[in-house]
Design an enzyme around this catalytic site. Structure first.
Site, mmCIF file in Angstrom:
data_model
loop_
_atom_site.group_PDB
_atom_site.id
_atom_site.type_symbol
_atom_site.label_atom_id
_atom_site.label_comp_id
_atom_site.label_asym_id
_atom_site.label_seq_id
_atom_site.Cartn_x
_atom_site.Cartn_y
_atom_site.Cartn_z
ATOM 1 N N THR A 131 0.823 -7.589 6.051
ATOM 2 C CA THR A 131 2.115 -7.164 5.498
ATOM 3 C C THR A 131 2.159 -7.359 3.982
ATOM 4 O OG1 THR A 131 4.450 -7.767 5.465
ATOM 5 C CG2 THR A 131 2.946 -9.492 6.108
ATOM 6 N N ASP A 132 3.044 -6.616 3.331
ATOM 7 C CA ASP A 132 3.253 -6.819 1.888
ATOM 8 C C ASP A 132 4.006 -8.119 1.611
ATOM 9 O OD1 ASP A 132 5.774 -6.065 2.826
ATOM 10 O OD2 ASP A 132 6.040 -4.402 1.414
ATOM 11 N N GLU A 133 4.632 -8.702 2.667
ATOM 12 C CA GLU A 133 5.468 -9.896 2.439
ATOM 13 C C GLU A 133 4.645 -11.096 1.965
ATOM 14 O OE1 GLU A 133 8.555 -10.862 5.117
ATOM 15 O OE2 GLU A 133 8.984 -8.773 5.617
ATOM 16 N N TYR B 292 7.470 -16.582 8.490
ATOM 17 C CA TYR B 292 6.709 -15.400 8.938
ATOM 18 C C TYR B 292 5.629 -15.037 7.915
ATOM 19 C CZ TYR B 292 5.509 -10.455 9.327
ATOM 20 O OH TYR B 292 4.817 -9.257 9.369
ATOM 21 N N LYS C 190 1.518 -15.130 8.189
ATOM 22 C CA LYS C 190 0.665 -13.948 8.007
ATOM 23 C C LYS C 190 -0.335 -14.202 6.868
ATOM 24 C CE LYS C 190 0.763 -10.411 9.756
ATOM 25 N NZ LYS C 190 0.088 -9.872 10.964
#
Ligand code: NAD
Ligand code: DAU
Length: 372
Positions: A144-146, A170, A174
């Site tokens: 993810t970009d997060e 989260y 990741k």
């Protein structure tokens, strides 16, 4: 070269897909089957995993759904030995930021420990392969970009060189899994590929996420909860574009390299919610004021990342991928899908889903936000 059809020349390809009953994983599995890839689908079938997402594959002997955990070493080893896949595509994860705030442990278990276990078992099996098979094998980790943290307006978009700075349980889980995937490439030479994608939307997304939540609440005349002032920005990508990007990376990505994937579609949350309301006003008119009257500003998400933006020039230049869905038309098709698939909607709005709504929204006071 944007689609799975490019893989048709590969003889009898087989992939072990994890989390293939979830939102993005099921879209990927459906496309993979259309492209003739045999799919072994390992999914724990958590609240987010839904075999109904794959109902169109009923009776297909080349899609095998196995209920199990990516952290189950014996099961994963058995599946690898039995099916000898050409690739492992790891979608399996706990994926909802708000749930990670309520229960971070589940995210550590699957995203960190589960991915590490999967990598180790795959590495041991991969090492036993003859050289010509080992060389062609790929492990693609979907991220993810997060993991890059939060941007402010005017900041340059995330590139693959942006340092990791995750803010939620989260995104931290990741990030940890991404580091393990990279480490397995550097240390053991496992042919790892990594993708970091922005916010997906499209059919079959579990209605805990913003777009389907707003569609379903609006249809029931319930409040549309917008965190804070609705000014936070996300970059939206249609799930089919994400899956096509993953197929391109698997096919031609450089081993050990990561690829950002994004939609060139930055919108504030309020813009997204208003756009859904406008589509619903057209498709199921509500009368005076329309669906936007349901917009309700509520207490913000703790640690809420302000903005994500993706620079995906690497995958565009090196692999010739770019998104084909425009956000406005893709969103309209998505709203229409939820209207046309009421049995799917009724099924996912189980007691467990209602419990989650009570946990996440019951405590959120109405806040003085922006203008609906
Ligand atoms: P999802 O929550 O809809 O689906 C996750 C799937 O993984 C479910 O089918 C679930 O049953 C399965 N699963 C969970 N724990 C498991 C375990 N221990 N073993 C086996 N299966 C397990 O998630 P999604 O939105 O489809 O996201 C898929 C992947 O893409 C995730 O890794 C997520 O981090 C990543 N991602 C999502 C987005 C997005 O906008 N949704 C964007 C970028 C990246
Ligand atoms: O950026 C990629 C990520 O996008 C993925 O890695 C995650 O798996 C996926 O869930 C998504 O994370 P977000 O937190 O951005 O998605 P979500 O749909 O939960 O929220 C989108 C934005 O809308 C976010 O700024 C929070 C806000 N929001 C969300 C909900 C559920 C609201 O304002 N109200 C809500 O009720």
């Amino acid at each position: 070269m944007n689609s799975f059809s490019d893989q048709k020349d590969v003889p009898a390809p087989c992939q072990l897909v994890t989390g293939g009953a979830g939102f993005i994983g099921s879209a990927y599995v459906l496309e993979a089957r259309r492209a003739g890839i045999r799919v072994i689908n390992l999914d724990k079938l958590t609240y987010a995993g839904n075999p109904a997402n794959l109902s169109s594959l009923a009776g297909d002997p080349d899609h095998i759904l196995v209920r199990g955990d990516i952290g189950n070493e014996e099961l994963v080893a058995f599946l690898l030995q039995t099916h000898a896949p050409d690739a492992v595509v790891n979608f399996a994860a706990e994926s909802h930021v708000d749930r990670s705030i309520v229960d971070p442990d589940a995210f550590v278990r699957t995203n960190v420990l589960g991915t590490a276990s999967l990598l180790r078992v795959v590495k041991d099996w991969w090492r036993s392969l003859p050289a010509h098979r080992a060389e062609k094998f790929r492990f693609l980790h979907v991220s993810t970009d997060e993991v890059y943290g939060a941007l402010q307006p005017g900041d340059p978009a995330f590139t693959e060189a942006t340092p990791y700075s995750p803010n939620s349980p989260y995104s931290a889980s990741k990030a940890a899994s991404d580091h393990m995937a990279r480490a397995f490439h550097e240390t053991y030479g496992l042919p790892v590929l990594l993708t970091n994608c922005s916010n997906n939307y499209g059919p079959r997304q579990f209605p805990e996420k913003l777009i389907p939540l707003v569609i379903l609440n609006a249809l029931e005349g319930k409040p549309l909860p917008v965190y804070g002032k609705g000014a936070n920005i996300r970059d939206w990508l249609h799930v089919e574009d994400h899956c096509a990007a993953i197929a391109r990376v698997l096919e031609s990505g450089a081993v050990g390299r990561c690829y950002n994937i994004g939609g060139h579609a930055e919108r504030t949350n309020l813009e997204v919610v208003r756009a859904v309301c406008a589509i619903l006003d057209e498709l199921v008119p509500l009368g005076q004021g329309g669906h936007a009257d349901l917009i309700t500003f509520v207490t913000d998400r703790p640690g809420h990342d302000f903005r994500y933006a993706i620079d995906c020039s690497r995958i565009e230049k090196e692999l010739g991928w770019k998104p084909v869905h425009a956000f406005e038309s893709g969103l309209k098709e998505t709203v229409a899908w939820y209207l046309a698939n009421r049995p799917w909607v009724d099924h996912v709005r189980s007691g467990a889903y209602r419990d989650w709504l009570a946990v996440n929204y019951g405590q959120r006071a109405a806040a003085t936000g922006g203008t609906p």
